[in-house]
Design a protein around this motif. Sequence first.
Motif, PDB file in Angstrom:
ATOM      1  N   ARG A 108       0.353  33.893 -14.862  1.00 50.58           N
ATOM      2  CA  ARG A 108      -0.247  34.793 -15.821  1.00 50.58           C
ATOM      3  C   ARG A 108      -1.003  34.170 -16.823  1.00 50.58           C
ATOM      4  N   PHE A 109      -1.024  32.892 -16.988  1.00 45.66           N
ATOM      5  CA  PHE A 109      -1.535  31.812 -17.839  1.00 45.66           C
ATOM      6  C   PHE A 109      -2.896  32.236 -18.077  1.00 45.66           C
ATOM      7  N   ASN A 110      -3.696  32.598 -19.290  1.00 46.20           N
ATOM      8  CA  ASN A 110      -4.958  32.942 -19.417  1.00 46.20           C
ATOM      9  C   ASN A 110      -5.023  32.685 -21.061  1.00 46.20           C
ATOM     10  N   LYS A 111      -6.367  32.244 -21.237  1.00 45.85           N
ATOM     11  CA  LYS A 111      -6.734  32.116 -22.570  1.00 45.85           C
ATOM     12  C   LYS A 111      -8.260  32.208 -22.741  1.00 45.85           C
ATOM     13  N   PHE A 112      -8.728  32.504 -23.781  1.00 47.26           N
ATOM     14  CA  PHE A 112     -10.223  32.685 -23.946  1.00 47.26           C
ATOM     15  C   PHE A 112     -10.780  31.540 -24.957  1.00 47.26           C
ATOM     16  N   VAL A 113     -11.874  30.706 -24.386  1.00 48.53           N
ATOM     17  CA  VAL A 113     -12.271  29.702 -25.080  1.00 48.53           C
ATOM     18  C   VAL A 113     -13.862  29.672 -25.403  1.00 48.53           C
TER      19      VAL A 113
ATOM     20  N   GLU B  27      -4.428  47.182 -28.677  1.00 54.03           N
ATOM     21  CA  GLU B  27      -4.858  48.392 -28.404  1.00 54.03           C
ATOM     22  C   GLU B  27      -5.616  48.485 -27.021  1.00 54.03           C
ATOM     23  N   PRO B  28      -5.203  49.228 -26.007  1.00 56.71           N
ATOM     24  CA  PRO B  28      -6.069  49.159 -24.846  1.00 56.71           C
ATOM     25  C   PRO B  28      -7.272  49.512 -25.139  1.00 56.71           C
ATOM     26  N   ILE B  29      -8.336  48.863 -24.051  1.00 53.46           N
ATOM     27  CA  ILE B  29      -9.852  49.101 -24.162  1.00 53.46           C
ATOM     28  C   ILE B  29     -10.437  49.111 -22.878  1.00 53.46           C
ATOM     29  N   GLU B  30     -11.511  49.724 -22.388  1.00 52.32           N
ATOM     30  CA  GLU B  30     -12.006  49.739 -21.313  1.00 52.32           C
ATOM     31  C   GLU B  30     -12.791  48.539 -21.042  1.00 52.32           C
ATOM     32  N   TRP B  31     -12.770  48.278 -19.872  1.00 55.50           N
ATOM     33  CA  TRP B  31     -13.562  47.030 -19.274  1.00 55.50           C
ATOM     34  C   TRP B  31     -15.011  46.931 -19.843  1.00 55.50           C
ATOM     35  N   ASP B  32     -15.719  47.747 -19.911  1.00 52.40           N
ATOM     36  CA  ASP B  32     -17.287  47.792 -20.560  1.00 52.40           C
ATOM     37  C   ASP B  32     -17.114  47.214 -21.968  1.00 52.40           C
ATOM     38  N   GLU B  33     -16.023  47.807 -22.751  1.00 52.54           N
ATOM     39  CA  GLU B  33     -15.994  47.369 -24.181  1.00 52.54           C
ATOM     40  C   GLU B  33     -15.465  45.493 -24.215  1.00 52.54           C
ATOM     41  N   PHE B  34     -14.463  45.546 -23.283  1.00 54.30           N
ATOM     42  CA  PHE B  34     -13.835  44.005 -23.239  1.00 54.30           C
ATOM     43  C   PHE B  34     -14.951  43.218 -22.979  1.00 54.30           C
ATOM     44  N   PHE B  35     -15.863  43.497 -21.867  1.00 56.26           N
ATOM     45  CA  PHE B  35     -16.946  42.493 -21.554  1.00 56.26           C
ATOM     46  C   PHE B  35     -17.901  42.247 -22.487  1.00 56.26           C
ATOM     47  N   ARG B  36     -18.259  43.316 -23.539  1.00 58.65           N
ATOM     48  CA  ARG B  36     -18.985  43.486 -24.568  1.00 58.65           C
ATOM     49  C   ARG B  36     -18.885  42.735 -25.429  1.00 58.65           C
ATOM     50  N   ILE B  37     -17.339  42.575 -25.877  1.00 58.80           N
ATOM     51  CA  ILE B  37     -16.908  41.751 -26.972  1.00 58.80           C
ATOM     52  C   ILE B  37     -16.971  40.204 -26.184  1.00 58.80           C
ATOM     53  N   PHE B  38     -16.520  40.215 -25.142  1.00 58.28           N
ATOM     54  CA  PHE B  38     -16.425  38.616 -24.325  1.00 58.28           C
ATOM     55  C   PHE B  38     -17.952  37.978 -24.364  1.00 58.28           C
ATOM     56  N   ASP B  39     -19.082  38.910 -24.259  1.00 56.21           N
ATOM     57  CA  ASP B  39     -20.335  38.250 -24.001  1.00 56.21           C
ATOM     58  C   ASP B  39     -20.957  37.911 -25.574  1.00 56.21           C
TER      59      ASP B  39
ATOM     60  N   ASN C 262     -17.498  34.826 -15.277  1.00 60.77           N
ATOM     61  CA  ASN C 262     -17.916  35.755 -14.272  1.00 60.77           C
ATOM     62  C   ASN C 262     -16.925  37.007 -14.223  1.00 60.77           C
ATOM     63  N   HIS C 263     -17.622  38.192 -14.727  1.00 61.35           N
ATOM     64  CA  HIS C 263     -16.916  39.622 -15.075  1.00 61.35           C
ATOM     65  C   HIS C 263     -15.988  39.765 -13.784  1.00 61.35           C
ATOM     66  N   ASP C 264     -16.669  39.865 -12.772  1.00 58.85           N
ATOM     67  CA  ASP C 264     -15.822  40.212 -11.388  1.00 58.85           C
ATOM     68  C   ASP C 264     -14.546  39.591 -11.364  1.00 58.85           C
ATOM     69  N   GLU C 265     -14.736  38.120 -11.445  1.00 60.70           N
ATOM     70  CA  GLU C 265     -13.808  37.264 -11.183  1.00 60.70           C
ATOM     71  C   GLU C 265     -12.493  37.495 -12.103  1.00 60.70           C
ATOM     72  N   ILE C 266     -12.941  37.566 -13.526  1.00 61.54           N
ATOM     73  CA  ILE C 266     -12.009  37.996 -14.369  1.00 61.54           C
ATOM     74  C   ILE C 266     -11.274  39.322 -14.267  1.00 61.54           C
ATOM     75  N   ARG C 267     -12.025  40.336 -14.179  1.00 55.28           N
ATOM     76  CA  ARG C 267     -11.193  41.642 -13.819  1.00 55.28           C
ATOM     77  C   ARG C 267     -10.557  41.504 -12.609  1.00 55.28           C
ATOM     78  N   ASN C 268     -10.994  40.919 -11.390  1.00 54.58           N
ATOM     79  CA  ASN C 268      -9.900  40.755 -10.317  1.00 54.58           C
ATOM     80  C   ASN C 268      -8.843  39.948 -10.466  1.00 54.58           C
ATOM     81  N   TRP C 269      -8.757  38.942 -11.411  1.00 56.16           N
ATOM     82  CA  TRP C 269      -7.717  38.098 -11.756  1.00 56.16           C
ATOM     83  C   TRP C 269      -6.689  38.879 -12.457  1.00 56.16           C
ATOM     84  N   VAL C 270      -7.133  39.675 -13.632  1.00 55.65           N
ATOM     85  CA  VAL C 270      -6.233  40.446 -14.210  1.00 55.65           C
ATOM     86  C   VAL C 270      -5.592  41.425 -13.630  1.00 55.65           C
ATOM     87  N   GLU C 271      -6.277  42.170 -12.751  1.00 55.52           N
ATOM     88  CA  GLU C 271      -5.933  43.454 -12.062  1.00 55.52           C
ATOM     89  C   GLU C 271      -4.791  43.085 -11.108  1.00 55.52           C
ATOM     90  N   GLU C 272      -4.925  41.994 -10.275  1.00 51.46           N
ATOM     91  CA  GLU C 272      -3.899  41.381  -9.214  1.00 51.46           C
ATOM     92  C   GLU C 272      -2.575  41.165 -10.042  1.00 51.46           C
TER      93      GLU C 272
END
Length: 91
Positions: free
Chosen positions: A79-84, A48-60, A9-19
């Motif tokens: 802050r534990f996180n991992k991409f799987v 390299e910092p990226i915008e959320w749109d690019e982040f979620f494009r790569i993610f999906d 869920n993009h909103d859940e991910i973004r909220n977790w990161v920004e918090e």
Amino acid sequence: MSEAKKTTNHDEIRNWVEERDGRPAVVRTGGKGGILRIDFGEPEDTLEPIEWDEFFRIFDENDLAFLHQEESGNGGQSRFNKFVERSNATS
């Protein structure tokens, strides 16, 4: 220790990161994508910092899910996180 949750869920991910004062970033690999990371605190030179749109494009495009933890073992904010791989991901 708090159990890790997996989400796509993009909103859940973004909220977790920004918090946690995090920012979306990539380690560039030479192609149009990159290896996704979350950058916390002072920006790391290797990311390299990226915008959320690019982040979620790569993610999906890479069928990823976000594994994360709400609290650390001592009850503080984790802050534990991992991409799987997305297979078997929920929400």
